[in-house]
Design an enzyme around this catalytic site. Sequence first.
Site, PDB file in Angstrom:
ATOM      1  N   SER A  38      -7.140   5.093   4.066  1.00  0.00           N
ATOM      2  CA  SER A  38      -7.035   4.429   2.758  1.00  0.00           C
ATOM      3  C   SER A  38      -7.441   2.960   2.891  1.00  0.00           C
ATOM      4  CB  SER A  38      -5.598   4.492   2.231  1.00  0.00           C
ATOM      5  OG  SER A  38      -5.381   5.701   1.552  1.00  0.00           O
ATOM      6  N   LYS A  90       0.862  -1.183   0.000  1.00  0.00           N
ATOM      7  CA  LYS A  90       0.000   0.000   0.000  1.00  0.00           C
ATOM      8  C   LYS A  90       0.892   1.224   0.000  1.00  0.00           C
ATOM      9  CE  LYS A  90      -3.979   2.053   0.503  1.00  0.00           C
ATOM     10  NZ  LYS A  90      -3.605   2.818  -0.678  1.00  0.00           N
ATOM     11  N   LYS A 138       5.355   2.054  -2.694  1.00  0.00           N
ATOM     12  CA  LYS A 138       5.376   3.476  -3.048  1.00  0.00           C
ATOM     13  C   LYS A 138       5.639   3.588  -4.536  1.00  0.00           C
ATOM     14  CE  LYS A 138       4.779   7.332  -0.795  1.00  0.00           C
ATOM     15  NZ  LYS A 138       3.839   7.488   0.312  1.00  0.00           N
ATOM     16  N   THR A 166      -5.180  12.324   7.321  1.00  0.00           N
ATOM     17  CA  THR A 166      -3.784  12.414   7.770  1.00  0.00           C
ATOM     18  C   THR A 166      -3.613  13.533   8.795  1.00  0.00           C
ATOM     19  OG1 THR A 166      -3.158  11.688   5.548  1.00  0.00           O
ATOM     20  CG2 THR A 166      -1.394  12.395   6.988  1.00  0.00           C
ATOM     21  N   LYS A 225       4.567   1.824   8.866  1.00  0.00           N
ATOM     22  CA  LYS A 225       3.376   2.625   9.164  1.00  0.00           C
ATOM     23  C   LYS A 225       2.133   1.725   9.260  1.00  0.00           C
ATOM     24  CE  LYS A 225       3.475   6.576   7.022  1.00  0.00           C
ATOM     25  NZ  LYS A 225       3.280   7.712   6.105  1.00  0.00           N
ATOM     26  N   GLY A 259       4.468  23.742   6.311  1.00  0.00           N
ATOM     27  CA  GLY A 259       3.615  23.212   5.251  1.00  0.00           C
ATOM     28  C   GLY A 259       2.221  23.797   5.368  1.00  0.00           C
ATOM     29  N   GLY A 288      -0.184  22.293   2.955  1.00  0.00           N
ATOM     30  CA  GLY A 288      -0.911  21.413   2.041  1.00  0.00           C
ATOM     31  C   GLY A 288      -2.026  20.726   2.811  1.00  0.00           C
ATOM     32  N   ASN A 289      -2.498  19.622   2.259  1.00  0.00           N
ATOM     33  CA  ASN A 289      -3.632  18.915   2.837  1.00  0.00           C
ATOM     34  C   ASN A 289      -3.422  18.533   4.304  1.00  0.00           C
ATOM     35  OD1 ASN A 289      -6.197  17.496   2.627  1.00  0.00           O
ATOM     36  ND2 ASN A 289      -4.959  15.659   2.785  1.00  0.00           N
TER      37      ASN A 289
END
Length: 429
Positions: free
Chosen positions: A363, A72, A108, A192, A96, A220, A222-223
């Site tokens: 996910s 994953k 990945k 996340t 993880k 950061g 971002g999301n």
Amino acid sequence: MMGDNTYNPYEHAQAQFDRVAEIIGLEGATRELLRQPLREYHFLIPVKMDNGSTQVFRGFRVQHNDARGPAKGGIRFHPHETADTVRALAMWMTWKCAVVDIPLGGGKGGIICDPRNLSENEQERLCRGWVRQVARNVGPNLDVPAPDVMSNAKHMLWMLDEYEAIHGGRYPGFITGKPVGMGGSLGRTEATGYGVVYTLREALKEKGINIAATTASIQGFGNVAQYAARLYSELGGKAIAVSCWDHVERKPYTFRKKDGINVDELCGITDMYGGIDKSKAQDLNYEVLEGGAWLEQEADIIIPAALENQITIANVEKISPQVKIMVEGANGPTSPDADEVIKKRGIFVIPDFLANAGGVTCSYFEQVQSNSNYFWEKDEVLEKLDSKMTAAFIAVSELSRQSSLYMRDAAYVISINRVAQAARMRGWV
């Protein structure tokens, strides 16, 4: 923002692994099996450009370990992507998934490209081209990709469509991070960032610190950083600074407001890649600081949530004496030598592959929902996410205290033991 050119994330990931393999006395063959990827695919993707020319892009898919379940992991689009970055991230994904105890392994993917310089059509052809190169080696029961740096739900759906066209059927569980209504999970966007704050909330609880009395500085926007800042603020914390990368000027800026940033306000002046409009921010009374000023803020908590190798031996001393907790929202944001300094200073670290595991956990929920063709309500998703992240944090924190281990080492001990055990039970070693 990718850090300096001498830094190798794969060597960093292996060094972390080797240290812990030593601590737990992992036997030779298991060590050899887990310190490198089981398989790798490197390929070229020819793409017909809008102007009629053909450009050849380089793509990767690395499957680090699938002893506990299908691999994953995300697919990153980045102009400075390297095979070693993808290897390191695949390895971190294995740990993880194991630390939050979900039945998946680590993978990945990556494409060396800059989507900001590609049209919609060119991006679509690139996505479909990537899938064509690995269609036989990925799938719902083999390897499940997802979005990552500069890739998004739209890209995932193009990839799913191409995969289904090749295999002649509907396989929504092949890829996650899809749009809601097309097999995506509610809550995935927030997952996340929320996961980062769930672990922070538990750490503060253990330390008897009221979240409302804390301040944070975040790298950061971002999301991950946006949702972490949002939930942290909702729980009563005060984020006083966020930093982001200016794609035009090729350098970072920090946006500071001593009485606390307003996330909705900043999101309103942020582009899709997490870049904040400087002049509009100044109009809203934000101080705009150059360089890595986010790291130097007098805050109780720092949250690096951008890219790897951001806190190094060159800047680690700039961390304010006030900082008590560091939550790694990004993958590998702290270099091993900087980590030693942070450890000596007694800063409580919630390591990356625990702190940011909310994304892969959600996910996994999306994969389960897609495969069963039955979707949950958002509250149910976030509730399940909270309980997974909380249980994982408590397990790592307890081991850390009982065995007098640094939090990062404790998280690794749990993960590596789980993966090694799966490999042994399968008779691989």
